[in-house]
Write an enzyme that holds these catalytic residues in place. Structure first.
Site, PDB file in Angstrom:
ATOM      1  N   HIS A 170       0.837  -1.220   0.000  1.00  0.00           N
ATOM      2  CA  HIS A 170       0.000   0.000   0.000  1.00  0.00           C
ATOM      3  C   HIS A 170       0.866   1.263   0.000  1.00  0.00           C
ATOM      4  O   HIS A 170       0.416   2.317   0.452  1.00  0.00           O
ATOM      5  CB  HIS A 170      -0.959   0.033   1.201  1.00  0.00           C
ATOM      6  N   SER A 291      14.779  20.861 -16.867  1.00  0.00           N
ATOM      7  CA  SER A 291      13.574  21.630 -17.156  1.00  0.00           C
ATOM      8  C   SER A 291      13.975  22.872 -17.922  1.00  0.00           C
ATOM      9  O   SER A 291      15.020  23.469 -17.663  1.00  0.00           O
ATOM     10  CB  SER A 291      12.898  22.018 -15.838  1.00  0.00           C
ATOM     11  N   LYS A 297      16.170  21.558 -11.759  1.00  0.00           N
ATOM     12  CA  LYS A 297      15.509  20.271 -11.904  1.00  0.00           C
ATOM     13  C   LYS A 297      16.354  19.212 -12.592  1.00  0.00           C
ATOM     14  O   LYS A 297      17.121  19.487 -13.507  1.00  0.00           O
ATOM     15  CB  LYS A 297      14.212  20.441 -12.708  1.00  0.00           C
ATOM     16  N   GLU A 304       9.914   7.737 -16.888  1.00  0.00           N
ATOM     17  CA  GLU A 304       8.510   8.089 -17.123  1.00  0.00           C
ATOM     18  C   GLU A 304       8.046   7.618 -18.497  1.00  0.00           C
ATOM     19  O   GLU A 304       6.916   7.146 -18.673  1.00  0.00           O
ATOM     20  CB  GLU A 304       8.325   9.607 -17.004  1.00  0.00           C
TER      21      GLU A 304
END
Ligand code: ARG
Length: 478
Positions: A170, A291, A297, A304
């Site tokens: 979980h 970024s 960043k 992804e």
């Protein structure tokens, strides 16, 4: 080589090979709807290989002369050079890769080229081409998948055997595990993908030539000869099935969809680990992106995309399932829609698998962060209950007592292991005086020594077995 053609293609339907019974031109809208050469030309190398085997068989069975057979084989070789070199001119009016190559052959070698299609239909031809293509792609995907599994084993052994981390259910800290155990879980998932691939490869090994358009052929061919040349062990046993079925493609897409789904979970773990919240791991700069706006960043875009590309392959599977569903026996032109999803899925797998291996190899783990998170103040709760079980307390009661001790420690704001002996005795009267020694992180890990557990000894055994399996698989593939 350049024998000038004396044959005149039929003038009807824009000179298409099937134009004999037609008059006038094909409607340009149907023309646009029919054309597939812009994508199926990828099958050209397989179409040529299949045609060469077919041409040789036609010669061997005296359906064409030795000379004609040789001319066809040599002509196809020349076409292969043109295709490979980018010099082949594809004509959308000729619909697909098959008619383009056949027409070019006839233009190149003359009337003998018109004999290539003897005892053959585009229906068994395209069935053969996609099988040859899939056999190739499956081999490539298989070796990339083995490389990824081996990267996981390497990483587990090099960085994971002495790195405790929290195991989650979980997405809540549950029990400490070894990083190696976590990585090997993905190895196991991907091993089943590899098994699925091996299994479907067996079913690809059927040669459909000889099935003709749907019912076989009345001409005295010998498909076994072509099968031998192309390396097929078995022939299709039913001509209708051979031209109508696409379940071998569906199997490959299912394999791909499941594999990508598994990889999307690995990708998600990498994304989480690389977040500042977890800070368990970092990808090297070469495998991260920045970024355009926020200079600080460093993003795990690769992971992804690995997660996102699962969507494509699942979509490819859905697309083909939907195309094939409810089609009447046998070949229907709908089946031309099988190729784009197939190519897309194959391209995606061959792109993602090596990238995933590179990411695994490139990850650097932060041992201190992993350890600190594994050493959660309440992680030993199960082990406290197990301790009581070993002293004769029924598990349900042990669970309740340990739970009460956790609640008390939480309220007091101390770790479970920091409870005073009298406090512990209050909630767990059966606990031994030295119970705290059992609740140390290293002890918790070592205790999980049952076959599939996270104890270093068990994980080492798992890694050893994995290495052995990979070695055997590599030998078999070579
Ligand atoms: N381009 C077609 C396909 O991919 C080849 C088979 C065409 N057969 C036919 N009967 N029109 O399916």
């Amino acid at each position: 080589m350049a024998v000038k053609s004396k044959t005149r293609p039929p003038r009807t339907s824009g000179g298409k090979p099937w134009g004999g019974r037609f008059s006038g031109e094909t409607d340009e809208l149907l023309e646009k709807l029919s054309v597939s050469v812009h994508f199926d030309r990828r099958l050209a190398p397989y179409d040529i290989r299949g045609s060469q085997a077919h041409a040789r068989m036609l010669g061997q069975t005296s359906l064409v002369s030795e000379t004609e057979s040789r001319l066809m084989i040599q002509g196809l070789e020349e076409l292969k050079k043109r295709v490979d070199g980018g010099a082949f001119v594809w004509d959308p009016k000729l619909e697909d890769v098959h008619m383009n190559l056949e027409r070019a052959l006839t233009e190149l070698i003359g009337p003998a080229g018109e004999k290539l299609h003897t005892a053959r239909s585009r229906n068994d031809q395209v069935a053969l081409d996609t099988r040859l293509y899939l056999l190739d792609v499956s081999r490539l995907a298989g070796s990339e998948l083995r490389a990824l599994r081996s990267a996981l084993v390497e990483k587990a052994e090099a960085d994971g055997l002495e790195a405790p981390m929290p195991g989650y259910t979980h997405l809540q800290r549950a029990q400490p595990i070894l990083l190696a155990h976590h990585l090997m879980a993905y190895y196991q998932m991907l091993s089943r993908d590899q098994e699925r691939l091996r299994d479907l490869q067996k079913r690809l090994d059927r040669m459909p030539l000889g099935s003709g358009a749907l019912s076989g052929t009345g001409l005295p061919i010998n498909p076994r000869l072509a099968a031998d040349e192309l390396g097929f062990a078995r022939l299709s046993e039913n001509s209708l099935d051979a031209v109508a079925s696409r379940d071998h493609l569906l199997e490959f897409l299912s394999f791909g969809a499941i594999l990508m789904t598994n990889l999307s979970r690995l990708a998600e773990d990498i994304v989480l680990w690389c977040s500042q919240e977890f800070a368990f791991a970092e990808l090297p700069d070469g495998l991260s992106t920045g970024s355009s706006m926020m200079p600080q960043k460093k993003n795990p875009d690769g992971a992804e995309l690995m997660r996102g590309k699962a969507g494509r392959v699942i979509g490819d599977l859905m697309a083909l399932l939907t195309v094939v569903k409810g089609l009447p026996m046998s070949y229907n032109r709908d089946l031309q829609e099988d190729k784009e999803p197939l190519f897309d899925a194959a391209d995606t797998l061959l792109l993602v698998l090596p990238a995933a291996a590179r990411m695994i190899a490139g990850l650097s783990f932060n041992r201190e962060r992993l350890y600190a998170a594994a050493d959660d103040p309440y992680a030993p709760a199960t082990d406290l209950a197990d301790h009581l079980v070993k002293r004769g307390v029924p598990f349900r009661r042990a669970h309740g007592e340990a739970g009460a001790a956790v609640a008390y420690a939480l309220k007091k704001g101390v770790a479970l292991a920091d409870l005073a002996p009298d406090e512990m005795a209050r909630f767990c009267p059966e606990a031994a005086a030295d119970v705290m020694a059992d609740l140390k992180l290293e002890k918790l890990l070592a205790a999980r020594s049952a076959f599939s557990g996270t104890a270093p000894r068990s994980v080492r055994r798992q890694i050893k077995a994995a290495r052995k399996a990979l070695l055997a698989e590599e030998r078999r593939a070579a």
